[in-house]
Structure formats: C-alpha cells, structure tokens
Design an enzyme around this catalytic site. Structure first.
Site, short mmCIF file in Angstrom:
data_model
loop_
_atom_site.label_atom_id
_atom_site.label_comp_id
_atom_site.label_asym_id
_atom_site.label_seq_id
_atom_site.Cartn_x
_atom_site.Cartn_y
_atom_site.Cartn_z
N LYS A 119 0.77 -1.20 0.14
CA LYS A 119 0.00 -0.09 0.15
C LYS A 119 0.95 1.24 -0.06
O LYS A 119 1.75 1.51 0.91
CB LYS A 119 -0.94 0.05 0.97
CG LYS A 119 -2.01 -0.97 1.18
CD LYS A 119 -2.93 -1.06 2.35
CE LYS A 119 -3.90 0.03 2.40
NZ LYS A 119 -4.92 0.13 3.55
N ILE A 120 0.60 2.05 -0.89
CA ILE A 120 1.31 3.40 -1.18
C ILE A 120 0.22 4.40 -1.15
O ILE A 120 -0.70 4.30 -2.11
CB ILE A 120 2.10 3.35 -2.40
CG1 ILE A 120 3.35 2.24 -2.31
CG2 ILE A 120 2.86 4.73 -2.72
CD1 ILE A 120 4.15 2.10 -3.58
#
Length: 370
Positions: free
Chosen positions: A140-141
């Site tokens: 997750k970015i």
C-alpha cells in the site's frame, strides 16, 4: 452462506475484509470467512495492527522471542506485521490461484511517515515486497503527490501496489497515469506484466463526513437535501474516470502485453453517521470489476440484511456530477474538502503508527523484564 454476499460477489464485486489479526489467523476465522462469507482478500493499515496488538495474547510468544533477540521497536513491528501478512497470503493461496491472481490479495502499508518521501516509500515498498515474499501481497502506497512517482517506480520494479488514501478525482487520474507509466517501464525492462496487479483505494464515507459537517453549518433547505450524497456521487464519478482510462489506446497497448486493470477499490465503507443505512456504501456502489473492503461490522450487516439490486454505478456519471455541482453551488469547495481529507488521512495513520510503536515498545519491555 449469505445470499446477499453471494449476490454481491456474483455482481462482480470482490469482497475483501478490512481487518487482520494473529487471533483471526490462529483461530481459523479467516478460512471460515473465505468459505462462508465470500471473502477473497484482506486489507490492513496501522490502525488495524495497533488494535490487534493491544488485545489478547496471540502475539506474546513472538514478542518474547523478539525481545530476547534484542530487536528494536521498528524491527519488531516489521517482523510482527509481515508475519501476519505472509500467513494471510498463504491462507489465500487457493483463491489467488483460482482467480488467476486477481483476488486472494493481502495488503500491507508503507509507514505513514513516508507519505511525503518518494525515495523512502520506494525503498520500503521494495523491502516489504521482499520480506513478505509472496506473489499475492499488495504494497500500500498513499496517493499523495510524492506517492505518485513511488507508485510508478514500484510498479516498474514488478511490485503489485494497492494505492491508498484516494479522495479526489484529479488525484485519481494521476494514480492511473502513474500505474500506466510503471507498466510501460516494466514492459521495457522485460518484466511479465501479467504478474503485476493493482487496486486503487478510493475512500468513501469520510467524504460524506466532511461534506455533511459543512452542509449542516450552512443549514439551508438545499444544503439539508444534499446531506450524505457527496460520497457516493464522488465514487461514481471515479468509476466513470476508470472506465475512460481503461478504454484508452494507451491502456489497450498495455493490455495487449498482458497487463491487468487497476481495479477501483471502495475503502472506508463503514458508515460513520448512525442515521444512515449501515450497508449504504456497499449496496449503492455495486458494479463489476471492483473491490469493496469492509470492516467486519459492515460485512456482517450486508450478510444479514443487505439488499443487492445489481449495478448501481454504470451510467450514473451525469446524475453524480449534478450532485457535485449542487454542492459547489451552496458554497462548498471540492478542492478544499479533498485537501483536508488527504491531510487528515495521513495524520490519522501517523497517530495510529505512533500507537503501534508504543504498544510494541511496552510489550518488548514487559517481555524483557518477565
């Protein structure tokens, strides 16, 4: 099995659980949700891990081992969280294989403190990818401005990314562009594009929370009539943007090389306003080729009394735009709302990360002195 969840799954919505804990893994609860509730993926965030670690004794043995090995708080957090995510990935192996890598996904987030640090995000994305070492993990970015080039770089390196904290349409366009650019670079590097998957997490309920606060302050009849309409309209416009981007010539060229679409994922789907139906952000956003990640409370509500009436999104863009235009007309700035939500989103995860650090620090000290 729940008929409502089956109907949701049959409509093309992948049901992911927005929660993970060692207890859920050890008890077999996650396998049960896969078998009985059509759950085909899991998302995590710092808040989820902080909550999991603060309850029960499921982590005690690992914490004792980490303390004995002299691990720092940061090292312990990394080992604890990646262990949970790796084990969850293994639980979802059959789903991952059955769906050709589309589902069976488990997400783990880069540290919130890196949200404005492109290079730091890239480095940690690569580190998490290597540490979990499972093809069905998603890194997750956040969709901050510095996050966009990190999304491109991670994708270009063959990493599957869950882009999180998307609130606004302009930034969503940037997210899709970043994904396309990453795939183009990956193809140039000879990476098999079919091994790369991505979702774009578009946050829902928080949009209503911020808009409704402002509408209540305005207090006019028109303002009152617009309460709790912004979030769904915003998400429906996001889906229209997705349809446009993934029917473009640029996308078709990537698809011909084996690339998979970056599916919209509806996040923050638990209802914040108790006056709203508790299944609102699920039943009103049913459309094929999307993901809805739900806290267990929402999952259970849908299972119990959710009414799935088919596609509620396709062809709704004009109506959704009218809602957003009316919101602007009563004096609410869309850009201001989105800016505040993004800042609050990063800040909230920062706070949760701090709580996670404190919980692990205390646990390590207790294990050392025991």
């Amino acid at each position: 099995m729940s008929e409502a969840l089956k109907a949701l799954s049959d409509a093309g919505v992948s049901i992911w659980l927005d929660d993970l804990s060692r207890e859920r893994l050890d008890s077999g609860n996650l396998e049960q949700l896969i078998k009985e509730q059509h759950v085909v993926g899991v998302t995590t965030n710092p808040t989820i891990f902080a909550n999991a670690l603060s309850k029960g004794e499921a982590y005690d043995q690992q914490v004792k081992g980490l303390a004995a090995a002299g691990k720092t708080t940061a090292e312990a957090i990394r080992e604890i969280t990646t262990t949970d995510v790796r084990n969850a990935c293994d639980v979802f192996t059959d789903v991952y294989k059955a769906t050709d890598g589309v589902d069976g996904r488990v997400s783990i987030e880069v540290e919130p403190g890196l949200a404005m640090d492109t290079d730091g995000t890239i480095d940690q994305a690569k580190e998490l990818w290597a540490t979990v070492d499972r093809p069905n993990v998603l890194i997750k970015i956040p969709a901050t401005k510095p996050g966009l080039p990190a999304i491109t770089a991670a994708t270009a390196a063959g990493i599957s990314v869950n882009v999180t904290l998307i609130f606004g349409l302009e930034r969503y366009q940037g997210v899709m562009d970043a994904y396309f650019s990453g795939l183009e670079q990956a193809a140039d590097a000879g990476i098999d594009l079919s091994t790369i998957r991505s979702v774009a997490s578009f946050f829902v309920s928080r949009v209503d929370t911020e808009y409704d606060k402002r509408l209540d302050a305005i207090g006019s009849d028109e303002a009152k009539s617009l309460r709790s309409k912004a979030a769904i309209a915003n998400a429906r416009l996001a889906y229209a943007a997705y349809q446009e981007a993934f029917s473009s010539d640029r996308w078709k060229a990537l698809e011909a090389k084996g690339a998979g679409v970056q599916r919209p994922l509806w996040a923050s789907t638990g209802v914040k306003d108790p006056n709203l139906p508790d299944t609102l952000y699920v039943t009103e956003l049913v459309v094929a080729n999307t993901v809805n990640t739900m806290p267990e409370k929402t999952l259970n509500a849908v299972a119990d009394h959710g009414e799935i009436a088919g596609d509620k999104v396709t062809g709704t863009a004009d109506e959704a735009q009218q809602v957003m235009d009316r919101l602007t007309a009563v004096g609410i700035s869309y850009d201001d709302v989105i800016d505040i939500l993004e800042k609050e989103g990063v800040d909230k995860f920062d706070v949760s990360w701090g709580e996670l650090e404190q919980t692990v620090t205390d646990a390590l000290k207790a294990a050392t002195s025991a």
